[in-house]
Design an enzyme around this catalytic site. Structure first.
Site, mmCIF file in Angstrom:
data_model
loop_
_atom_site.group_PDB
_atom_site.id
_atom_site.type_symbol
_atom_site.label_atom_id
_atom_site.label_comp_id
_atom_site.label_asym_id
_atom_site.label_seq_id
_atom_site.Cartn_x
_atom_site.Cartn_y
_atom_site.Cartn_z
ATOM 1 N N CYS A 1 37.416 103.666 -38.526
ATOM 2 C CA CYS A 1 37.098 102.427 -37.486
ATOM 3 C C CYS A 1 37.387 101.437 -38.996
ATOM 4 O O CYS A 1 38.622 101.067 -38.798
ATOM 5 C CB CYS A 1 35.749 102.580 -36.984
ATOM 6 S SG CYS A 1 35.498 102.035 -35.718
ATOM 7 N N HIS B 1 34.789 108.164 -34.695
ATOM 8 C CA HIS B 1 33.772 108.590 -35.010
ATOM 9 C C HIS B 1 33.332 109.885 -34.679
ATOM 10 O O HIS B 1 33.630 110.435 -33.763
ATOM 11 C CB HIS B 1 32.843 107.782 -34.745
ATOM 12 C CG HIS B 1 32.614 106.490 -35.317
ATOM 13 N ND1 HIS B 1 32.648 106.612 -36.914
ATOM 14 C CD2 HIS B 1 32.910 105.249 -34.797
ATOM 15 C CE1 HIS B 1 32.209 104.698 -36.913
ATOM 16 N NE2 HIS B 1 32.593 103.609 -35.711
#
Length: 493
Positions: free
Chosen positions: A330, A427
């Site tokens: 991310c 994630h």
């Protein structure tokens, strides 16, 4: 009225989240449908529900302990710190914008109707609600506008158990001092005291417990031992990250960014016998790891500047040039790319910034926040074929020119690979266990050792064992019949 009970603590980190999770699992084991509730959470460890809504990780953990699907109603207000004095405010899973602390303090009382609507909706569906407070109820400068401790207890008519952390020392002063600072009607809500994280023989505490009960006028309902369980952490602006750093065959260094988020992504790695995970916040501590991970962050550009100023960026670039694998997740993926552009000032006042240049990508930030669950299959080098189930939660998009990291179930690509540098927006990428196994096997092969037992390790299956262990430890150390009596009394109002 439904049965309900509230756990408050003498301070942040007293173990409220774990105690609530334990009660949720105990009630489930005893045949009740229980649900967690926390009106306001401050955390960078967030989660995306099936509906694409954002909530705090602690209530997700508690919902899983209760055997139910996480629901944003369990955490109607989430604050995600973006600086020392401001946070992104998320209400019912949707962002409401960034607010300075003083602005939010004035604003939060307008959220009470939405908080109570979420609570009452859950109360209609479940037998027991397990409510978690935040910080301490004795923060006398904030009590006037409280929506998460005694203020919420009053609105829900919830009986309170007050927990103190003996591992930090001064637990008798914690518990007595907290009750002494409460108003008489607030003290009356406390039905029991809990001493948490005790190491040793509880009988040694007995004389002190008797004196504490006399001074506070409240019974001690349990001395909970320091339990060796691993649960997903609730964090604040500066998470403790008290992770295991035992020496293992493979050394993985995770950069401890100032605003690190969703570091529970790496919990499955810590559970693998061959992988040692440590958190690094200075260049001198990086050493020569077998893998470097740049985790997610709430503030990509400011944390990249921090890396640049303290020398960690240069250290990572040197290790990558020498062949050390690097993985960015991310915000960490965004940092690894060539440039970051912020024309709308989403991240701050800087319109653009040079990236680390380890991946051929360009990130452009926008006000729209991506929040969605994903399934994917890795197509990148040694990890090819690993099935992933995760989620995206980020501002902005990254365009990359070289090989993708994985292919999403809708056919679009995600992430990027260049040599031994990898990046992805997903994630939870290690939760299925498949990527964990492939990563461990590859790193061990590079080092010329055997990864040992390489069976896929499901993070969810591992969590189930931890919830059961937690529940058993708490069940054996608290006066559960008295807690059930308090619950029955709460039902009668």
């Amino acid at each position: 009225m439904k049965r309900r009970i509230m756990i408050q603590g003498t301070m942040s980190g007293a173990g409220k989240s774990a105690l609530c999770a334990a009660l949720c699992r105990i009630f489930r084991q005893d045949g009740y449908r229980a649900a967690p509730f926390k009106s306001q959470n401050m955390a960078l460890n967030s989660y995306i529900t099936r509906q694409g809504l954002e909530m705090g990780r602690a209530q997700v953990m508690q919902a899983q302990a209760a055997g139910i699907e996480p629901d944003v109603r369990m955490n109607p207000v989430l604050l995600k710190p973006s600086s020392d004095t401001g946070s992104q405010v998320i209400v019912n899973g949707e962002p409401r914008g960034h607010m300075a602390a003083a602005e939010y303090y004035r604003y939060k009382k307008t959220l009470v109707p939405e908080i109570m609507a979420a609570y009452e909706s859950l109360a209609e569906e479940y037998d027991i609600l397990v409510i978690e407070g935040a910080g301490s109820p004795a923060e006398i400068n904030l009590k006037g506008e409280d929506i998460v401790n005694m203020g919420l207890a009053a609105k829900t008519s919830a009986p309170v158990l007050l927990a103190g952390d003996i591992d930090r020392g001064g637990v008798f002063a914690q518990l007595y001092g907290t009750t002494a600072l409460l108003e008489p009607d607030e003290r009356a809500r406390i039905k029991g005291l809990l001493i948490n994280k005790f190491r040793g023989d509880p009988e040694i505490l007995r004389p002190g417990l008797t004196m504490l009960e006399e001074m506070c006028g409240v019974p001690v309902l349990g001395v909970v031992p320091y339990l060796p369980v691993e649960l997903d952490d609730e964090d604040s602006l500066a998470p403790s990250l008290s992770r295991t750093e035992a020496r293992r065959a493979i050394d993985i260094a995770v950069l401890r960014l100032p605003r690190i988020s969703n570091f529970t992504d790496f919990s499955p790695l810590e559970a693998h016998a061959a992988l040692g995970v440590r958190y690094v916040d200075r260049a001198a501590a990086l050493g020569t790891p077998d893998l470097i991970i740049l985790p997610g962050t709430k503030s990509t550009m400011s944390d990249l500047l921090w890396l640049r100023e303290n020398g960690l960026e240069s250290a990572v670039q040197k290790r990558a040039a020498s062949g050390t694998p690097v993985l960015g997740v991310c915000g960490g993926y965004q940092m690894l790319c060539e440039s970051l552009e912020d024309p709308g000032g989403v991240e701050g006042n800087q319109a653009s910034m040079r990236g680390m240049g380890l991946l051929p990508g360009r990130t452009v930030f926008s006000a729209e926040k991506t929040r969605t669950n994903r399934k994917a299959s890795v197509v990148s080098g040694p990890f090819r074929g690993a099935a992933l189930e995760g989620y995206e939660i980020h501002m902005g998009d990254t365009s990359a020119q070289e090989a993708p990291f994985c292919i999403l179930e809708d056919g679009r690509s995600d992430g990027c690979q260049r040599g031994t540098v990898f990046g992805t927006y997903l994630h939870g990428l290690f939760d299925t266990g498949e990527l964990t196994v492939k990563l461990a096997a590859w790193l061990c092969e590079r080092k010329g050792i055997s990864p040992g037992d390489a069976a896929p390790l499901s993070h969810r299956a591992y969590q189930e064992t931890q919830y059961n262990r937690l529940a058993e430890g708490v069940r054996q150390s608290v006066n559960l019949p008295e807690i059930y009596r308090i619950l029955e009394e709460s039902e009668r109002g």
